[in-house]
Design a protein around this motif. Sequence first.
Motif, PDB file in Angstrom:
ATOM      1  N   THR A  63       0.665  -0.813   0.161  1.00  0.00           N
ATOM      2  CA  THR A  63       0.069   0.049  -0.249  1.00  0.00           C
ATOM      3  C   THR A  63       0.730   1.420  -0.003  1.00  0.00           C
ATOM      4  N   GLN A  64       2.052   1.157   0.333  1.00  0.00           N
ATOM      5  CA  GLN A  64       2.609   2.317   0.563  1.00  0.00           C
ATOM      6  C   GLN A  64       4.107   2.629  -1.119  1.00  0.00           C
ATOM      7  N   ASP A  65       3.471   1.746  -1.889  1.00  0.00           N
ATOM      8  CA  ASP A  65       3.976   2.041  -2.935  1.00  0.00           C
ATOM      9  C   ASP A  65       2.768   1.842  -3.799  1.00  0.00           C
ATOM     10  N   ALA A  66       3.117   3.520  -5.111  1.00  0.00           N
ATOM     11  CA  ALA A  66       1.878   3.886  -5.751  1.00  0.00           C
ATOM     12  C   ALA A  66       1.695   3.015  -7.240  1.00  0.00           C
ATOM     13  N   ASN A  67       2.676   2.294  -6.733  1.00  0.00           N
ATOM     14  CA  ASN A  67       2.929   1.538  -8.581  1.00  0.00           C
ATOM     15  C   ASN A  67       2.355   0.402  -8.515  1.00  0.00           C
ATOM     16  N   VAL A  68       1.994  -0.252  -6.926  1.00  0.00           N
ATOM     17  CA  VAL A  68       1.579  -1.942  -7.038  1.00  0.00           C
ATOM     18  C   VAL A  68      -0.054  -1.446  -7.630  1.00  0.00           C
ATOM     19  N   ARG A  69      -0.589  -2.228  -8.963  1.00  0.00           N
ATOM     20  CA  ARG A  69      -1.396  -1.849  -9.049  1.00  0.00           C
ATOM     21  C   ARG A  69      -3.274  -3.209  -8.426  1.00  0.00           C
ATOM     22  N   ASN A  70      -2.446  -4.216  -8.442  1.00  0.00           N
ATOM     23  CA  ASN A  70      -2.647  -5.391  -7.629  1.00  0.00           C
ATOM     24  C   ASN A  70      -2.798  -6.192  -7.358  1.00  0.00           C
ATOM     25  N   VAL A  71      -2.592  -6.641  -5.928  1.00  0.00           N
ATOM     26  CA  VAL A  71      -2.440  -7.253  -5.125  1.00  0.00           C
ATOM     27  C   VAL A  71      -3.502  -9.051  -4.688  1.00  0.00           C
ATOM     28  N   LYS A  72      -3.372  -9.901  -4.840  1.00  0.00           N
ATOM     29  CA  LYS A  72      -4.499 -11.106  -4.672  1.00  0.00           C
ATOM     30  C   LYS A  72      -3.385 -11.937  -3.641  1.00  0.00           C
ATOM     31  N   ALA A  73      -3.523 -11.907  -2.698  1.00  0.00           N
ATOM     32  CA  ALA A  73      -3.778 -12.838  -1.835  1.00  0.00           C
ATOM     33  C   ALA A  73      -3.694 -14.437  -1.564  1.00  0.00           C
ATOM     34  N   PHE A  74      -3.295 -15.540  -1.194  1.00  0.00           N
ATOM     35  CA  PHE A  74      -4.088 -16.619  -1.353  1.00  0.00           C
ATOM     36  C   PHE A  74      -3.508 -17.090   0.415  1.00  0.00           C
ATOM     37  N   PHE A  75      -4.060 -17.570   1.417  1.00  0.00           N
ATOM     38  CA  PHE A  75      -3.649 -18.063   2.605  1.00  0.00           C
ATOM     39  C   PHE A  75      -3.487 -19.943   2.865  1.00  0.00           C
ATOM     40  N   ALA A  76      -2.347 -20.022   2.524  1.00  0.00           N
ATOM     41  CA  ALA A  76      -1.908 -20.986   2.676  1.00  0.00           C
ATOM     42  C   ALA A  76      -2.851 -22.738   3.539  1.00  0.00           C
ATOM     43  N   THR A  77      -3.321 -23.469   3.382  1.00  0.00           N
ATOM     44  CA  THR A  77      -4.209 -24.281   4.414  1.00  0.00           C
ATOM     45  C   THR A  77      -3.778 -25.453   4.845  1.00  0.00           C
ATOM     46  N   LYS A  78      -2.817 -25.601   4.139  1.00  0.00           N
ATOM     47  CA  LYS A  78      -1.982 -27.522   4.492  1.00  0.00           C
ATOM     48  C   LYS A  78      -0.712 -27.469   3.113  1.00  0.00           C
ATOM     49  N   ARG A  79       0.153 -27.428   3.524  1.00  0.00           N
ATOM     50  CA  ARG A  79       1.209 -27.507   2.934  1.00  0.00           C
ATOM     51  C   ARG A  79       1.682 -29.407   2.387  1.00  0.00           C
ATOM     52  N   ALA A  80       1.257 -29.486   1.583  1.00  0.00           N
ATOM     53  CA  ALA A  80       1.479 -30.879   0.515  1.00  0.00           C
ATOM     54  C   ALA A  80       2.573 -31.450   0.588  1.00  0.00           C
ATOM     55  N   LYS A  81       3.167 -30.283  -0.183  1.00  0.00           N
ATOM     56  CA  LYS A  81       4.965 -30.710  -0.540  1.00  0.00           C
ATOM     57  C   LYS A  81       5.723 -29.869  -0.543  1.00  0.00           C
ATOM     58  N   PHE A  82       6.902 -29.818  -0.041  1.00  0.00           N
ATOM     59  CA  PHE A  82       8.105 -28.668  -0.344  1.00  0.00           C
ATOM     60  C   PHE A  82       9.359 -29.352  -0.275  1.00  0.00           C
ATOM     61  N   THR A  83      10.283 -29.151  -1.452  1.00  0.00           N
ATOM     62  CA  THR A  83      11.386 -29.800  -1.526  1.00  0.00           C
ATOM     63  C   THR A  83      12.431 -28.328  -2.189  1.00  0.00           C
ATOM     64  N   SER A  84      14.114 -28.802  -1.405  1.00  0.00           N
ATOM     65  CA  SER A  84      14.458 -27.335  -2.530  1.00  0.00           C
ATOM     66  C   SER A  84      14.990 -28.761  -3.016  1.00  0.00           C
ATOM     67  N   THR A  85      15.327 -29.471  -3.944  1.00  0.00           N
ATOM     68  CA  THR A  85      16.217 -30.017  -4.505  1.00  0.00           C
ATOM     69  C   THR A  85      15.515 -30.496  -5.565  1.00  0.00           C
ATOM     70  N   TRP A  86      16.270 -30.627  -6.779  1.00  0.00           N
ATOM     71  CA  TRP A  86      16.401 -30.364  -8.395  1.00  0.00           C
ATOM     72  C   TRP A  86      16.087 -31.855  -8.929  1.00  0.00           C
ATOM     73  N   PRO A  87      15.491 -32.595 -10.209  1.00  0.00           N
ATOM     74  CA  PRO A  87      15.070 -34.079 -10.097  1.00  0.00           C
ATOM     75  C   PRO A  87      16.309 -34.028 -10.846  1.00  0.00           C
ATOM     76  N   LEU A  88      17.532 -34.768 -10.380  1.00  0.00           N
ATOM     77  CA  LEU A  88      19.016 -34.981 -10.649  1.00  0.00           C
ATOM     78  C   LEU A  88      18.670 -36.116 -11.096  1.00  0.00           C
ATOM     79  N   ARG A  89      18.358 -37.270 -10.596  1.00  0.00           N
ATOM     80  CA  ARG A  89      18.215 -38.496 -10.908  1.00  0.00           C
ATOM     81  C   ARG A  89      17.184 -39.144 -12.865  1.00  0.00           C
ATOM     82  N   PRO A  90      17.919 -40.081 -13.110  1.00  0.00           N
ATOM     83  CA  PRO A  90      16.955 -40.786 -13.764  1.00  0.00           C
ATOM     84  C   PRO A  90      15.506 -40.984 -13.402  1.00  0.00           C
ATOM     85  N   ALA A  91      14.577 -40.465 -14.499  1.00  0.00           N
ATOM     86  CA  ALA A  91      12.948 -40.613 -14.103  1.00  0.00           C
ATOM     87  C   ALA A  91      12.409 -41.555 -14.508  1.00  0.00           C
ATOM     88  N   LEU A  92      11.703 -42.215 -12.878  1.00  0.00           N
ATOM     89  CA  LEU A  92      11.462 -43.887 -13.091  1.00  0.00           C
ATOM     90  C   LEU A  92       9.940 -43.275 -13.724  1.00  0.00           C
TER      91      LEU A  92
END
Length: 163
Positions: A134-163
């Motif tokens: 709200t303090q930035d006059a250049n922000v036109r639109n903000v759409k927020a989504f509030f997480a109710t459950k984290r089903a998956k979180f990872t920081s890994t890249w798929p480097l192994r062959p796909a199964l």
Amino acid sequence: MKSIELDAIDLQLLDSLQHDASLSNVALAEMVNVSPPTCLRRVKRLIDDGWIERQVAVLNADQLGAALGHGLTVLVEVSLDKQGSEHLDAFEARAVALDAVQQCWRVSPGPDFMLVLQARDMPGYLAISQTLFTQDANVRNVKAFFATKRAKFTSTWPLRPAL
């Protein structure tokens, strides 16, 4: 940072380290079938050449939230009025400077940015939104989504062959 070609051993090292960076050099060497000095030299090269940005501990979000009250994860779409590079750079700099912003992505098409925020609670999110949006006059639109459950979180890249 010089660019190197990654061979199969480099990929095995990266895959093993991204799953468990606490492995000893000896254990890591055994996993990829190289000598410990070779393993150490290769890991150092991967770090020096920028393939490994940093090694961190991934905290348990549920336990941390229960202990500290950081219980609100918010995914936010942000659209700006003006999309010139100086305007995009200015908003990005403000967003990444806030500790509450865990991730900041420029995206296309659609909104200009996607943010992942952590707030203690709804009043905490309100304070963040007032500072960032709200303090930035250049922000036109903000759409927020509030997480109710984290089903998956990872920081890994798929480097192994796909199964």
